[in-house]
Design an enzyme around this catalytic site. Structure first.
Site, PDB file in Angstrom:
ATOM      1  N   SER A   1       0.794  -1.236   0.000  1.00 14.84           N
ATOM      2  CA  SER A   1       0.000   0.000   0.000  1.00 14.84           C
ATOM      3  C   SER A   1       0.825   1.283   0.000  1.00 14.84           C
ATOM      4  O   SER A   1       0.270   2.362  -0.199  1.00 14.84           O
ATOM      5  CB  SER A   1      -0.946   0.020   1.200  1.00 14.84           C
ATOM      6  OG  SER A   1      -2.133  -0.641   0.845  1.00 14.84           O
TER       7      SER A   1
ATOM      8  N   TYR B   1      -3.842   2.927   7.704  1.00 11.64           N
ATOM      9  CA  TYR B   1      -5.055   2.156   7.971  1.00 11.64           C
ATOM     10  C   TYR B   1      -5.862   2.859   9.058  1.00 11.64           C
ATOM     11  O   TYR B   1      -6.028   4.077   8.998  1.00 11.64           O
ATOM     12  CB  TYR B   1      -4.720   0.695   8.330  1.00 11.64           C
ATOM     13  CG  TYR B   1      -3.810   0.055   7.313  1.00 11.64           C
ATOM     14  CD1 TYR B   1      -4.247  -0.136   6.007  1.00 11.64           C
ATOM     15  CD2 TYR B   1      -2.516  -0.317   7.628  1.00 11.64           C
ATOM     16  CE1 TYR B   1      -3.417  -0.700   5.059  1.00 11.64           C
ATOM     17  CE2 TYR B   1      -1.680  -0.887   6.677  1.00 11.64           C
ATOM     18  CZ  TYR B   1      -2.132  -1.069   5.393  1.00 11.64           C
ATOM     19  OH  TYR B   1      -1.321  -1.609   4.459  1.00 11.64           O
TER      20      TYR B   1
ATOM     21  N   VAL C   1       1.131  -3.707   3.913  1.00 12.02           N
ATOM     22  CA  VAL C   1       1.102  -4.994   4.608  1.00 12.02           C
ATOM     23  C   VAL C   1       2.357  -5.837   4.372  1.00 12.02           C
ATOM     24  O   VAL C   1       2.531  -6.870   5.004  1.00 12.02           O
ATOM     25  CB  VAL C   1      -0.150  -5.841   4.263  1.00 12.02           C
ATOM     26  CG1 VAL C   1      -1.413  -5.223   4.815  1.00 12.02           C
ATOM     27  CG2 VAL C   1      -0.263  -6.090   2.778  1.00 12.02           C
TER      28      VAL C   1
ATOM     29  N   LYS D   1       0.426   3.488  -2.941  1.00  5.09           N
ATOM     30  CA  LYS D   1      -0.722   4.390  -3.125  1.00  5.09           C
ATOM     31  C   LYS D   1      -0.289   5.853  -3.105  1.00  5.09           C
ATOM     32  O   LYS D   1      -0.927   6.710  -3.713  1.00  5.09           O
ATOM     33  CB  LYS D   1      -1.793   4.093  -2.060  1.00  5.09           C
ATOM     34  CG  LYS D   1      -2.435   2.715  -2.269  1.00  5.09           C
ATOM     35  CD  LYS D   1      -3.321   2.269  -1.121  1.00  5.09           C
ATOM     36  CE  LYS D   1      -3.888   0.866  -1.399  1.00  5.09           C
ATOM     37  NZ  LYS D   1      -4.518   0.231  -0.262  1.00  5.09           N
TER      38      LYS D   1
ATOM     39  N   TYR E   1      -3.628  -1.964 -10.326  1.00  5.66           N
ATOM     40  CA  TYR E   1      -3.650  -1.938  -8.859  1.00  5.66           C
ATOM     41  C   TYR E   1      -2.837  -3.104  -8.271  1.00  5.66           C
ATOM     42  O   TYR E   1      -2.026  -2.925  -7.362  1.00  5.66           O
ATOM     43  CB  TYR E   1      -5.098  -1.961  -8.330  1.00  5.66           C
ATOM     44  CG  TYR E   1      -5.134  -2.043  -6.832  1.00  5.66           C
ATOM     45  CD1 TYR E   1      -4.858  -0.927  -6.057  1.00  5.66           C
ATOM     46  CD2 TYR E   1      -5.367  -3.249  -6.181  1.00  5.66           C
ATOM     47  CE1 TYR E   1      -4.832  -0.996  -4.669  1.00  5.66           C
ATOM     48  CE2 TYR E   1      -5.350  -3.329  -4.797  1.00  5.66           C
ATOM     49  CZ  TYR E   1      -5.084  -2.205  -4.048  1.00  5.66           C
ATOM     50  OH  TYR E   1      -5.036  -2.283  -2.684  1.00  5.66           O
TER      51      TYR E   1
HETATM   52  N1  GLU Z   1      -2.487  -5.860  -1.650  1.00  2.00           N
HETATM   53  C1  GLU Z   1      -3.398  -5.934  -0.555  1.00  2.00           C
HETATM   54  C2  GLU Z   1      -4.787  -5.529  -0.942  1.00  2.00           C
HETATM   55  O1  GLU Z   1      -4.957  -4.778  -1.862  1.00  2.00           O
HETATM   56  C3  GLU Z   1      -2.965  -5.146   0.649  1.00  2.00           C
HETATM   57  C4  GLU Z   1      -2.409  -3.800   0.385  1.00  2.00           C
HETATM   58  C5  GLU Z   1      -1.936  -3.121   1.657  1.00  2.00           C
HETATM   59  O2  GLU Z   1      -2.791  -2.661   2.428  1.00  2.00           O
HETATM   60  O3  GLU Z   1      -0.737  -2.991   1.870  1.00  2.00           O
HETATM   61  O4  GLU Z   1      -5.725  -5.971  -0.325  1.00  2.00           O
END
Ligand code: GLU
Length: 310
Positions: free
Chosen positions: A67, A246, A264, A70, A193
């Site tokens: 993530s 998060y 994650v 992002k 993605y």
């Molecule tokens: N690749 C995972 C997802 O899209 C986790 C991404 C993350 O939160 O680091 O569910």
């Protein structure tokens, strides 16, 4: 300030803790390529706005940035899209819900709360597909390599596993499509993605690549090349502080006091505006999905250096 001894000491203590007590928390289990990563890893690296670098522990070992990507896809979209077009269908509020929540998306008619929850990042990926079409994967990889100053690549095994097991992400994308919030082919958007989650980078590469966030938007390695404007860099930092970790943004602000984005894979990128960017990696996660020792390392760093945005 000479940061190398500080990073050496943090790495030394946390690696010793890992060796003596074993890892607490749990490595992400949802795909084999992440589940088999050694939970005893710990890396840290930073790069200052003036070019000074420091790296310790496994700070040069590449891992799945997940993530953290992002931040970079949002940056890429902000570079090329008019503000209204990008933000028309993506919010800027912390979600207070799990990062992959479907319920919230239904309540809010398919408009994701912010660009750092999965739905928001999928919406950003949709805009990038709009910009580059079939070249989106190549453009993102090129952008990451441009920022890091060296070639960056995708882990195709991770990307394939993300696609094979990402039922909830498929649901989120289709759900947004049903509300008319996704313009392009869902499979193409999700391919981008899943690949962005599968970018492999080390802490040092991440600290370099994110450098524009501590340099008022200027390229990390070339002062005369803007990545984004000063205002955009400030806004990305604001989103990282409020939505980047998060459901633990309050805890991060309280304990660390810096804009951060976690993944994650166990990585966290942190920004000290006008000073430096810092990246940590330790794969075992706490119940909020953030790296346990990564948070501890960032807390040690800010305590020792007194650096904070507050
Ligand atoms: N690749 C995972 C997802 O899209 C986790 C991404 C993350 O939160 O680091 O569910």
């Amino acid at each position: 300030m000479d940061f190398q001894p500080i990073l050496d000491d943090i790495a030394d203590r946390l690696q010793r803790e890992l060796a003596q007590e074993g890892p607490r928390g749990q490595v992400a289990q949802y795909i084999p390529a992440l589940a088999r990563v050694d939970a005893r890893r710990f890396g840290i690296a930073l790069r200052c706005g003036d070019g000074q670098e420091a790296v310790a522990g496994d700070g040069a070992v590449p891992f799945s940035i997940q993530s953290i990507s992002k931040v970079f896809t949002l940056t890429l979209a902000m570079r090329h899209l008019p503000e209204q077009q990008l933000w028309a269908r993506i919010g800027r509020e912390p979600s207070g819900n799990p990062f992959n929540s479907l319920v919230q998306l239904e309540f809010e008619q398919g408009t994701p709360r912010n660009p750092f929850i999965n739905a928001g990042a999928i919406a950003v990926a949709d805009r990038i597909v709009g910009l580059y079409g079939a070249d989106a994967l190549r453009e993102l990889r090129g952008f990451m390599s441009h920022l890091a100053g060296e070639p960056i690549g995708y882990d195709e095994e991770v990307a394939a596993s993300e696609a094979a097991t990402g039922f909830r992400n498929h649901a989120l994308a289709n759900f947004m499509k049903s509300f008319g919030r996704i313009d392009h082919d869902v499979a193409t958007v999700l391919d981008l993605y899943f690949h962005q989650c599968a970018l492999r980078m080390s802490c040092l590469q991440l600290a370099r690549a994110a450098g524009y966030l501590c340099r008022d938007g200027a390229h990390p390695l070339r002062a005369d090349t803007p990545v984004v404007t000063e205002r955009q860099a400030r806004r990305i930092n604001a989103l990282m502080l409020t939505c980047g970790t998060y459901d633990a943004a309050g805890e991060f602000a309280f304990r660390i006091g810096l804009p951060c984005k976690s993944g994650v894979g166990g990585g966290i990128v942190a920004v000290v505006p006008d000073r430096l960017t810092l990246a940590v990696w330790s794969p075992a996660l706490d119940e909020t999905g953030n790296s346990l020792l990564g948070m501890k390392a960032l807390e040690m760093f800010t305590q020792r250096t007194g650096l904070s945005v507050f």
